[in-house]
Structure formats: structure tokens, C-alpha cells
Scaffold this motif. Structure first.
Motif, short mmCIF file in Angstrom:
data_model
loop_
_atom_site.label_atom_id
_atom_site.label_comp_id
_atom_site.label_asym_id
_atom_site.label_seq_id
_atom_site.Cartn_x
_atom_site.Cartn_y
_atom_site.Cartn_z
N ASP A 1 70.18 48.81 -40.72
CA ASP A 1 71.46 48.76 -41.44
C ASP A 1 72.40 47.73 -40.84
N GLY A 2 71.96 47.06 -39.76
CA GLY A 2 72.82 46.10 -39.10
C GLY A 2 73.73 46.71 -38.07
N VAL A 3 73.49 47.97 -37.70
CA VAL A 3 74.31 48.66 -36.71
C VAL A 3 73.48 48.83 -35.43
N ARG A 4 73.92 48.19 -34.38
CA ARG A 4 73.19 48.20 -33.11
C ARG A 4 73.86 49.19 -32.17
N ILE A 5 73.08 50.18 -31.69
CA ILE A 5 73.63 51.30 -30.94
C ILE A 5 72.96 51.41 -29.57
N ASN A 6 73.78 51.53 -28.53
CA ASN A 6 73.30 51.68 -27.16
C ASN A 6 74.24 52.63 -26.42
N ALA A 7 73.88 52.94 -25.17
CA ALA A 7 74.72 53.79 -24.33
C ALA A 7 74.82 53.20 -22.93
N VAL A 8 75.86 53.57 -22.23
CA VAL A 8 75.95 53.34 -20.78
C VAL A 8 76.03 54.70 -20.11
N SER A 9 75.42 54.80 -18.92
CA SER A 9 75.45 56.03 -18.15
C SER A 9 76.03 55.72 -16.77
#
Length: 278
Positions: free
Chosen positions: A204-212
Motif C-alpha cells: 500500500d506504500g506504507v513502510r512500518i518499522n519499530a525501535v526498541s
């Protein structure tokens, strides 16, 4: 006795600057960024970092006063800094929907969202967890992240895409700590939810990541009654890096994940913890 809730929105935050040796850029000029839990600590530092790189920033949280202080800091310290404070409760879907709508209406869109709102509560062994405290913890840390992503994704996929960074914790999918089982469970779930959302929405063109993050230079790194020198000595012995992390270090990681340089980074959970989980 009811366990005390530690609210990460509004903790006062003595800040330590780490010289990263990085030249300030304008990667986010013309971009619109939303930061939840932006009233202090990690959220405030992230909002300021985006503003310094040219973004217009909306900071959200449950209390207006700390958000206003963040806005004033951005206006004072970021060249041509643009920021607005929006009160919202991330456990309420209607609040989050209105938050995204107002951000986009104020600045003409939404390019980046950083979901940082969180609390620590339900201290103690799992067998003794207070059920009301558990429910509150899950509502803010996990459901709040879900609702934030839901409404952010809906806007982004209608409007050409974007990037989302969730703030999890190294106390989650990566590390456990006795007495914090409830908190650890919610953060492990945030990390897992981030990865699945990344798979669901990259097309969908939405790039999702996390930081811990691990122990950072915030009030959460102190034990009751501890001085800064005491904290530094204790952390110096406990952490492989010999110190707590600086707020500019976690901010730099978030900005990287949100930037074009990380265009091929999808579904990662980036540990920023001085080797604590190595």
C-alpha cells in the motif's frame, strides 16, 4: 495497594547530549510528522529532531501543558520550526481518527507517524498482577498502537503512502525482567504487531518499522532516590556500552527508519540498547 502507573507521556526529562558526529540535514523539509506521547522524554526529543530537519510536527498526548512546552521548544530551537499540540487519548478510536484528520488538515497531509505513547504499570510477579492495571496497560501500549496505526495507515494509503515507526522496548521480544511481565508482554506484542502490519501494508506504500530502546537518559532509568551519578555508576556496570543512551541517539534511529535512506527496511525492530540484548 494499587500499583502506581508511570506515565511516559509527561515525565520531566533531564537530557544528556551525545555528540553523534552527524551533520544536520533537511531530509524532512516539506514533510508532515505526527508524534504521539510527544510531551516529554523520547517523544519530545523525536519531535524536535524532525523539526530540526525541516518537518512540520504535530505532537499528541493526553495533557495539553507538556505538549505546549514541546511546541515552544521546537519554535525556539528549530529553524523555521512549525509545530502544533493536539490532545488525544490513543485508547479511543475516535480521538485517534480526529488526531490524524486534524494533523492532515493543519499541514496538508501526513507523511510520517511515530507511535511513542506508553505507560508502565502492573508491577510485580505475574501471579499478583492487578487486573485493572493490566487492562490499562494493554489499552495504552498495545491497543493505542493498533488504533494509531489503523488510522494512520488509512490516511497514508489514500494519499500516496508514508512511514510509521512504533516505539517498543528491548524489554519485550528481546529481553525479560522479573516484576515487569505485564509491560514486557505489551511491548513484545507491539514488536510482533509491527512486523505483521509491515507485511500487510508495504504494497500500500506504507513502510512500518519499530525501535526498541533500552535504558535511555530519561526518568525511567532512575531508581527511587537515585542521583544522576548513582544511576550512571549502576548503568556503567550493567550495560556493555557502559552508559545509558542519549535521547539524540534514539531520535537518530527513528529518523533513519522514517527517511528515504531506509526505503528497503520493512518490518524491522531496531534495538538501541547499548548491547544489553547482544
Amino acid at each position: 495497594m494499587t500499583p502506581k502507573v508511570r506515565d511516559l507521556h509527561n515525565q520531566p526529562c533531564p537530557q544528556r547530549t551525545i555528540n553523534l558526529g552527524v551533520t544536520m540535514t533537511a531530509r524532512f523539509t516539506g514533510k508532515v510528522v505526527l508524534v504521539t506521547g510527544g510531551g516529554s522524554g523520547i517523544g519530545r526529543a523525536i519531535a524536535l529532531a524532525f523539526a530540526r530537519e525541516g518537518a512540520a510536527v504535530a505532537v499528541a498526548g493526553r495533557s495539553a501543558e507538556p505538549l505546549t512546552r514541546t511546541v515552544k521548544l521546537i519554535e525556539a530551537e528549530a529553524e523555521d520550526g512549525r509545530a502544533t499540540a493536539i490532545t488525544a487519548d490513543v485508547t479511543r478510536s475516535e480521538d485517534v481518527a480526529a488526531l490524524v484528520t486534524r494533523t492532515a488538515a493543519t499541514y496538508g497531509g501526513l507523511d510520517v507517524a511515530v507511535n511513542n505513547a506508553g505507560i508502565i504499570t502492573a508491577f510485580g510477579p505475574v501471579g499478583d498482577i492487578d487486573e485493572d492495571q493490566w487492562s490499562t496497560l494493554v489499552a495504552v501500549n498495545l491497543t493505542g498502537t493498533l488504533l494509531s496505526m489503523k488510522h494512520e495507515i488509512a490516511h497514508m494509503r489514500r494519499n500516496g503512502g508514508g512511514a510509521i515507526v512504533n516505539v517498543s522496548s528491548n524489554l519485550g521480544a528481546h529481553k525479560r525482567l522479573a516484576g515487569l511481565g505485564a509491560y514486557v508482554a505489551t511491548k513484545a506484542a507491539v514488536s510482533a504487531l509491527t512486523r505483521n502490519a509491515a507485511l500487510d501494508h508495504i504494497r500500500d506504500g506504507v513502510r512500518i518499522n519499530a525501535v526498541s530502546p533500552g535504558p535511555m537518559d530519561t526518568p525511567m532509568s532512575y531508581r527511587p532516590g537515585e542521583t544522576a551519578a548513582d544511576r550512571d555508576a549502576r548503568m556503567g556496570e550493567q550495560l556493555p556500552a557502559g552508559r545509558v543512551g542519549g535521547l539524540d541517539e534514539i531520535s537518530a534511529a527513528v529518523l533513519y527508519l522514517a527517511s528515504p535512506e531506509a526505503g528497503f527496511v520493512v518490518g524491522t525492530d531496531l534495538l538501541i540498547d547499548g548491547g544489553a540484548t547482544a
